[in-house]
Design an enzyme around this catalytic site. Sequence first.
Site, PDB file in Angstrom:
ATOM      1  N   PRO A 376       0.830  -1.216   0.000  1.00  0.00           N
ATOM      2  CA  PRO A 376       0.000   0.000   0.000  1.00  0.00           C
ATOM      3  C   PRO A 376       0.860   1.260   0.000  1.00  0.00           C
ATOM      4  O   PRO A 376       2.062   1.209   0.260  1.00  0.00           O
ATOM      5  CB  PRO A 376      -0.801  -0.126   1.303  1.00  0.00           C
ATOM      6  CG  PRO A 376       0.030  -1.016   2.176  1.00  0.00           C
ATOM      7  CD  PRO A 376       0.722  -1.965   1.268  1.00  0.00           C
ATOM      8  N   PRO A 377       0.265   2.408  -0.303  1.00  0.00           N
ATOM      9  CA  PRO A 377       1.035   3.662  -0.304  1.00  0.00           C
ATOM     10  C   PRO A 377       1.526   4.031   1.085  1.00  0.00           C
ATOM     11  O   PRO A 377       0.882   3.747   2.093  1.00  0.00           O
ATOM     12  CB  PRO A 377       0.021   4.698  -0.822  1.00  0.00           C
ATOM     13  CG  PRO A 377      -1.055   3.908  -1.479  1.00  0.00           C
ATOM     14  CD  PRO A 377      -1.114   2.603  -0.768  1.00  0.00           C
ATOM     15  N   VAL A 379       4.278   3.034   2.741  1.00  0.00           N
ATOM     16  CA  VAL A 379       5.015   2.073   3.573  1.00  0.00           C
ATOM     17  C   VAL A 379       6.513   2.135   3.307  1.00  0.00           C
ATOM     18  O   VAL A 379       7.278   1.399   3.925  1.00  0.00           O
ATOM     19  CB  VAL A 379       4.498   0.638   3.352  1.00  0.00           C
ATOM     20  CG1 VAL A 379       3.055   0.529   3.800  1.00  0.00           C
ATOM     21  CG2 VAL A 379       4.632   0.214   1.903  1.00  0.00           C
ATOM     22  N   GLY A 380       6.967   2.975   2.368  1.00  0.00           N
ATOM     23  CA  GLY A 380       8.396   3.162   2.174  1.00  0.00           C
ATOM     24  C   GLY A 380       8.999   2.381   1.032  1.00  0.00           C
ATOM     25  O   GLY A 380      10.198   2.095   1.064  1.00  0.00           O
ATOM     26  N   LYS A 381       8.212   2.042   0.003  1.00  0.00           N
ATOM     27  CA  LYS A 381       8.765   1.262  -1.107  1.00  0.00           C
ATOM     28  C   LYS A 381       9.813   2.059  -1.877  1.00  0.00           C
ATOM     29  O   LYS A 381      10.885   1.552  -2.201  1.00  0.00           O
ATOM     30  CB  LYS A 381       7.622   0.834  -2.041  1.00  0.00           C
ATOM     31  CG  LYS A 381       6.561  -0.021  -1.394  1.00  0.00           C
ATOM     32  CD  LYS A 381       5.534  -0.493  -2.391  1.00  0.00           C
ATOM     33  CE  LYS A 381       4.760   0.635  -3.014  1.00  0.00           C
ATOM     34  NZ  LYS A 381       3.946   1.392  -2.036  1.00  0.00           N
ATOM     35  N   THR A 382       9.493   3.322  -2.175  1.00  0.00           N
ATOM     36  CA  THR A 382      10.440   4.154  -2.935  1.00  0.00           C
ATOM     37  C   THR A 382      11.673   4.480  -2.120  1.00  0.00           C
ATOM     38  O   THR A 382      12.807   4.414  -2.620  1.00  0.00           O
ATOM     39  CB  THR A 382       9.741   5.447  -3.388  1.00  0.00           C
ATOM     40  OG1 THR A 382       8.580   5.109  -4.151  1.00  0.00           O
ATOM     41  CG2 THR A 382      10.672   6.301  -4.227  1.00  0.00           C
ATOM     42  N   SER A 743     -14.326 -13.618   0.519  1.00  0.00           N
ATOM     43  CA  SER A 743     -13.551 -13.716   1.757  1.00  0.00           C
ATOM     44  C   SER A 743     -14.319 -13.266   2.992  1.00  0.00           C
ATOM     45  O   SER A 743     -13.765 -13.292   4.094  1.00  0.00           O
ATOM     46  CB  SER A 743     -12.271 -12.888   1.631  1.00  0.00           C
ATOM     47  OG  SER A 743     -12.587 -11.550   1.331  1.00  0.00           O
ATOM     48  N   LYS A 780      -7.247 -16.104   1.814  1.00  0.00           N
ATOM     49  CA  LYS A 780      -7.764 -15.025   0.974  1.00  0.00           C
ATOM     50  C   LYS A 780      -6.759 -14.703  -0.132  1.00  0.00           C
ATOM     51  O   LYS A 780      -5.556 -14.690   0.095  1.00  0.00           O
ATOM     52  CB  LYS A 780      -8.006 -13.781   1.836  1.00  0.00           C
ATOM     53  CG  LYS A 780      -8.552 -12.620   1.030  1.00  0.00           C
ATOM     54  CD  LYS A 780      -8.625 -11.378   1.889  1.00  0.00           C
ATOM     55  CE  LYS A 780      -9.161 -10.212   1.069  1.00  0.00           C
ATOM     56  NZ  LYS A 780      -8.328  -9.911  -0.078  1.00  0.00           N
TER      57      LYS A 780
END
Length: 783
Positions: A376-377, A379-382, A743, A780
């Site tokens: 999700p946006p 969370v520090g991926k970049t 689910s 799920k």
Amino acid sequence: MSSVSPIQIPSRLPLLLTHEGVLLPGSTMRTSVDSARNLQLVRSRLLKGTSLQSTILGVIPNTPDPASDAQDLPPLHRIGTAALAVQVVGSNWPKPHYTLLITGLCRFQIVQVLKEKPYPVAEVEQLDRLEEFPNTCKTREELGELSEQFYKYAVQLVEMLDMSVPAVAKLRRLLDSLPREALPDILTSIIRTSNKEKLQILDAVSLEERFKMTIPLLVRQIEGLKLLQKTRKHKQDDDKRVIAIRPIRRITHIPGALEDEDEDEDHDDIVMLEKKIRTSSMPEQAHKVCVKEIKRLKKMPQSMPEYALTRNYLELMVELPWNKSTTDRLDIRAARILLDNDHYAMEKLKKRVLEYLAVRQLKNNLKGPILCFVGPPGVGKTSVGRSVAKTLGREFHRIALGGVCDQSDIRGHRRTYVGSMPGRIINGLKTVGVNNPVFLLDEVDKLGKSLQGDPAAALLEVLDPEQNHNFTDHYLNVAFDLSQVLFIATANTTATIPPALLDRMEIIQVPGYTQEEKIEIAHRHLIPKQLEQHGLTPQQIQIPQVTTLDIITRYTREAGVRSLDRKFGAICRAVAVKVAEGQHKEAKLDHSDVAEGEGCKEHILEDAKPESINDATDLALPPEMPILIDFHALKDILGPPMYEMEVSERLSQPGVAIGLAWTPLGGEIMFVEASRMDGEGQLTLTGQLGDVMKESAHLAISWLRSNAKKYHLTNASGNFDLLDNTDIHLHFPAGAVTKDGPSAGVTIVTCLASLFSGRLVRSDVAMTGEITLRGLVLPKEDS
């Protein structure tokens, strides 16, 4: 008797006032039309007229600018030129205007202005050719001498130019084919003359006077050519064509001496470029292409459009890092410490980077992995991609792919197109200057598709370890090795990534943060960053962990920490106002006031009143006493809590359970409520449910009815048949949001079991999973 003139103009002509030049008979000129009178003339006569006479205008040179649109008609020049409108081009931007292409026919004299509005119309008298065959006693020999003298100078002028130029050759033929009496007007419009001199020629109605006034102008132009040829003998052949003649109707500028210096500089640049190509370490195939292109460049005139295109291509080829790379830092312990300091949690990501470092330490020619961080946006991926580059000691380059819908952004444009350029991959390599950087392909799940191609399909070659060692950009048209580049892609979901592209990447899930992780991230990274950005110090503001927990639970609801970071920014701004006001007041206090005010300290305690942070602003804040942010201060700064209702309050009665709903933004909790009443055994479902979720509800009630005795589930009358004289109503808030998916099955089962057993569901547990008819809970899926 004089002969009848072959040109007969109407006795009434509309007048076009022009300030851009003087139109002479036999010449052609472009003029802009932007004044109200001239605009009305064009619209009424040229655009609506159908006869040939409607295209004949009277062109009057006007010294003042007619765009000023004075109410009264300005003074008109006595002599004008009857002209034929050959072309009309109009535009409405930035304001309505037209451009006319007009050709002069003959002179006329204004006899009387008949009307002034909406455009001037005058009664005119044709002047040309009235004295061409005069009835006076003047001998033809006298005019013949002037005509021959003029013709001699005109031929001398033209022959000094380069006859290989088509315009010059055509002018030479015109000198022999046109009548002698037409030459003064035509030559005056071609050679370099001022508008004042042209106006004098226009006013020269007498043919003898016209010849006498034009001959000095020709002599002056001839002398100028002779002087220029003396100063540029070594380039005489190249410069003859651009000296004194406008193509038929307009003269070109005389080149300055600076052109020699510019050409010498360009020659030196080509020599330097050739030297760089020889000393570069590009592959043999690329070197052959560059040598071929530099040979073409040397033979190409600088005025050709392809000259600049070829030169830009060669400069790019020289600047690309064909064999230039950085050395990786392979200290695993230092890398572990660096990753831990930059990012809290994210153990799976850190483990994968350390694995790559370990294998890279054992094998030097390891191909760069192709990772895809999905989460999700916020969370520090970049930022983790930037930390990976910092850990490895490599250059970092980010390529934003969100909204890209042209495959040329990846592969580049072919050099046959105007404005062609390389793709983002090659351009990024040129920017970083090494062939083993860390490339972050941001938002790879948001690629588009259009008539210009599919960029996701173009990425297949880039992100395939078996193919990207031979990547060919359309602009380069030679292979470039991308195997040493470490590609990291980021995405919020894998559902929108094409399967072929997804298959080429190693997916690493980046989950959202728990409350405990958010607290650690806030106090390790977010709060120090916000304090630094707002010029505050820990001696001026303190945010306890309990306050951070309140912000997380009551003011934010997200998987990442972006909203949390913004809340800290709002707190820091509010405190900065208090600190600045306190410093301003301290500057006004004298020493006695400071001594008396030492006991007035602003300290926001947990039991303080909500308005304490506002009331305390009237007191000076001693520098040693920090502002403590508690829950009351949060309400003053951030307002009332956005998520005040506790989950335990909603689960205070049987028949309520909490489910987990998946979204690309990290997911959210979803309440399921059930109630029963006397009825005929019907099941009612509300909350904008899809067909799959409705089937899950029927599946849940069937499983509960078949296992009612086992779990001691009864209806209101104590019967194990749960639907006997009982209706069940299931509701999924919020009712305006559409919901679907399998689910929710386990949540519905738990909610109904709580309803029939009378037991409460735990408020700290949320669930998700598909239920089967045999009671199994399936894991799920994301899509």
